[in-house]
Design a protein around this motif. Structure first.
Motif, PDB file in Angstrom:
ATOM      1  N   CYS A 239      -7.218   3.556  -0.993  1.00  0.00           N
ATOM      2  CA  CYS A 239      -6.376   4.671  -2.763  1.00  0.00           C
ATOM      3  C   CYS A 239      -7.459   4.951  -3.135  1.00  0.00           C
ATOM      4  O   CYS A 239      -7.674   5.882  -4.099  1.00  0.00           O
TER       5      CYS A 239
ATOM      6  N   HIS B 112       0.290  -1.448  -0.209  1.00  0.00           N
ATOM      7  CA  HIS B 112       0.112  -0.351  -0.231  1.00  0.00           C
ATOM      8  C   HIS B 112       0.772   1.543   0.440  1.00  0.00           C
ATOM      9  O   HIS B 112       0.694   1.963  -1.022  1.00  0.00           O
TER      10      HIS B 112
ATOM     11  N   CYS C 250      -8.556  -2.302  -1.721  1.00  0.00           N
ATOM     12  CA  CYS C 250      -7.805  -0.909  -0.717  1.00  0.00           C
ATOM     13  C   CYS C 250      -8.889   0.285  -0.776  1.00  0.00           C
ATOM     14  O   CYS C 250      -8.537   1.286  -1.855  1.00  0.00           O
TER      15      CYS C 250
ATOM     16  N   HIS D 105      -4.374  -3.791  -6.745  1.00  0.00           N
ATOM     17  CA  HIS D 105      -4.640  -3.528  -5.262  1.00  0.00           C
ATOM     18  C   HIS D 105      -5.841  -2.038  -5.083  1.00  0.00           C
ATOM     19  O   HIS D 105      -6.054  -3.119  -3.801  1.00  0.00           O
TER      20      HIS D 105
HETATM   21 ZN   LIG Z   1      -3.523   0.717  -1.177  1.00  0.00          ZN
END
Ligand SMILES: [Zn+2]
Lengths: 226, 238
Positions: free
Chosen positions: B37, B4, B34, B30
Motif C-alpha cells: 500500500c 488489505h 503494508c 494499515h
Molecule cells: Zn495494504
C-alpha cells in the motif's frame, strides 16, 4: 525558474559552408576551425545545476542557498496547489511558508526512493491546505475562503496550465466524470463525500471514479499498472 | 494483512487527501505495516504532483521563509551573498583559468528549425517538450543567468535533442544583432548550436557528443562562425 513561452522569431541556419577567407577546416570534425578574439570574452556568470537530491543534502547541512534553489524550482507549484485549494492568496502564502519552513526543519523526511522532491513538497502543502479548510481550529481562517467555486472553471484552469503535453494527454484520456471528480478532490480540497454531495452522485460512484481515474493516470504518467 | 484488499482501494483517495478522517486513520495504521500500500501511495502522490503546474515562485514569499528560518537558526550567521559567490565562482575566473585563447568552431548542423513532430509545432509545444525532457533521467538542464536572473533555460536530453527557452528577462536586441547559442566541449572548443534571432522564442537543437557547457553570445545578425566575444552568459557542467 519557470519557463515562460514567448513568441518566436527564428533566423535561418548559418550555412555550414559559410567560411570567411583564410580559414581551413578542422580535418577531424570537418568543421571550420577558427580562433576568436578571446580577450574580449567576458563571462558574465557561471552556474551549474545540482540535482534535487544534491540540494536536499546541502539543506541537511543547513545551506540556505540550496533551500532557495529548491524554492525557485518548486515554490511556484507549491503556491499553485495551495492557492487552488484555499482560493485566498494570504492563506495560500501561509501554507507555502509553512511547507518550506517545515522542510527546512526536517529535510531528511524526504526519501528520493519514494518519489520526487516536488511530490514530497506538494504532499506537505496539500495536506496543510486541506487542514486549513477542514480543521475546527482554523475556523477563523476558513471564513476568509470564498464560497464554492465553479468546478468546471477550476478544471479548465488545470487543463490550461498543466506543465507538460504528456500530462494534458493523460488527463484528456480520462472519462469526463473521472477527471472532474479528481480535480474537485485534489484542487478543490474536497473529500469524496463532499464531491458526491456537490455532484449529486452516490458516494460509492465518486469513490470508484477517483480510483479508476487515478489508476489510469498512474499507467500513463508513471508507467505503473496497479 | 487482514483488511488489505479493502484498504488498498482507499489509497488513491488518500493520496488526494480526499478521505474522511476516520477512513484516513484506519488506512494510516494499515500503511505502517503494508509496503504494498505504501508503494501504491507513492505512485498516486507522484501522479497528483504531476498535475500541478510549475508557476513562477513569488519572491516576497521567499523573503518570509528566509526570515522565518533565519530566526530559527540564531547564532549561525550565513552570508547569503558570499556563499553564493563562493559556489558560483568569480564570474571572470573561468576565462582567466582557461588561458587566453578559446577556439570557437562552427559545426553547422543544428538549430533554428523546429522538428517536424507533434507537439513541437508551437511555442507552447516546444516549452512543454522541454519541460518534460528536463524531467527525464540523464537530461542536462541549465539556466543562463545574468545578474542572478535566468534569461534562458537550456535542456539537453540524453538522446541529444536540445531546447533553448528564453524568459521574459532576455533583452531584445537591435535587428542588426542576434543571439547565438554555443556548445562548449570538454576540450574547450565552442561549437555553434544555432542562431536564435534578436528576440528569441523557444527553439530546438540537436547535439551528440561530450559536452562541458553552453554559452550564449550576441553577434551580428545572421550569426557568425567565430564569436566576437560578446558573451551574455555561460553554463558549465561540472
Ligand atoms: Zn495494504
Amino acid at each position: 525558474m519557470v519557463i515562460t513561452p514567448q513568441r518566436t522569431s527564428l533566423r535561418p541556419l548559418v550555412r555550414p559552408d559559410y567560411l570567411p577567407a583564410g580559414h581551413s577546416r578542422n580535418p577531424k570534425t570537418d568543421t571550420p576551425d577558427l580562433v576568436s578574439q578571446s580577450d574580449a570574452i567576458r563571462l558574465v556568470t557561471l552556474t551549474t545545476q545540482p540535482t534535487d537530491a544534491e540540494l536536499v543534502g546541502r539543506v541537511v547541512a543547513r545551506d540556505q542557498t540550496s533551500l532557495r534553489e529548491i524554492y525557485d524550482r518548486f515554490g511556484g507549484a507549491v503556491m499553485a496547489v495551495a492557492q487552488r485549494v484555499l482560493r485566498n492568496p494570504t492563506l495560500a502564502e501561509d501554507v507555502v511558508q509553512e511547507t518550506f519552513v517545515s522542510f527546512w526543519n526536517s529535510p531528511d523526511g524526504f526519501d528520493p526512493a519514494r518519489g520526487s522532491l516536488k511530490t514530497y513538497l506538494l504532499t506537505i502543502a496539500h495536506r496543510r491546505a486541506v487542514d486549513v479548510v477542514r480543521s475546527e481550529e482554523s475556523r477563523a481562517r476558513r471564513e476568509q475562503i470564498p464560497p464554492d467555486p465553479d468546478y468546471s472553471r477550476v478544471e479548465e484552469d488545470v487543463m490550461t496550465k498543466v506543465s507538460s503535453e504528456t500530462v494534458r494527454q493523460a488527463l484528456n484520456g480520462l472519462d469526463e466524470n473521472e477527471r472532474r471528480a479528481i480535480v474537485m478532490a485534489y484542487f478543490g480540497g474536497l473529500t469524496y463525500v463532499e464531491v458526491a454531495k456537490e455532484l449529486g452522485a452516490p458516494e460509492g460512484t465518486v469513490k470508484s471514479r477517483i480510483r479508476a481515474g487515478m489508476r489510469k493516470l498512474a499507467v500513463n504518467l508513471q508507467g505503473v499498472d496497479l | 494483512m487482514s483488511g488489505h484488499s479493502r484498504l488498498v482501494e482507499l489509497v488513491p483517495l488518500y493520496a488526494l487527501d480526499a478521505l474522511d478522517p476516520s477512513e484516513a486513520a484506519s488506512l494510516e495504521s494499515h500503511l505502517e505495516d503494508c509496503e504494498a500500500c505504501r508503494a501504491e501511495l507513492d505512485v498516486h502522490r507522484n501522479v497528483a504532483a504531476q498535475l500541478v503546474p510549475d508557476e513562477p515562485p513569488a519572491i516576497h514569499v521567499w523573503d518570509r521563509i528566509e526570515a522565518a528560518i533565519s530566526q530559527g537558526d540564531e547564532g549561525e550567521v550565513i552570508d547569503f551573498g558570499a556563499e553564493r559567490a563562493r559556489r558560483r565562482g568569480n564570474p571572470f575566473n573561468w576565462m582567466l583559468a582557461t588561458a587566453a585563447v578559446v577556439a570557437l568552431v562552427f559545426a553547422g548542423v543544428l538549430v533554428g528549425q523546429r522538428l517536424a513532430f507533434d507537439g513541437l509545432s508551437t511555442d507552447e509545444g516546444v516549452v512543454a517538450a522541454a519541460e518534460s525532457a528536463a524531467e527525464e533521467p540523464g537530461a542536462l538542464v541549465g539556466d543562463f543567468l545574468v545578474d542572478d536572473v535566468a534569461v534562458a533555460r537550456v535542456v539537453l536530453s540524453k538522446d541529444g535533442l536540445g531546447y533553448v527557452i528564453p524568459t521574459d528577462a532576455l533583452d531584445t536586441l537591435d535587428p542588426s544583432r542576434t543571439y547565438q547559442l554555443w556548445v562548449l566541449t570538454p576540450d574547450e572548443v565552442a561549437i555553434s548550436a544555432g542562431v536564435l534571432g534578436a528576440d528569441p522564442g523557444p527553439a530546438t537543437f540537436t547535439w551528440k557528443g561530450d559536452i562541458a557547457g553552453f554559452a550564449l553570445t550576441r553577434e551580428v545578425a545572421g550569426g557568425v562562425v567565430s564569436s566576437a566575444g560578446d558573451v551574455v552568459s555561460v553554463i558549465l557542467d561540472t
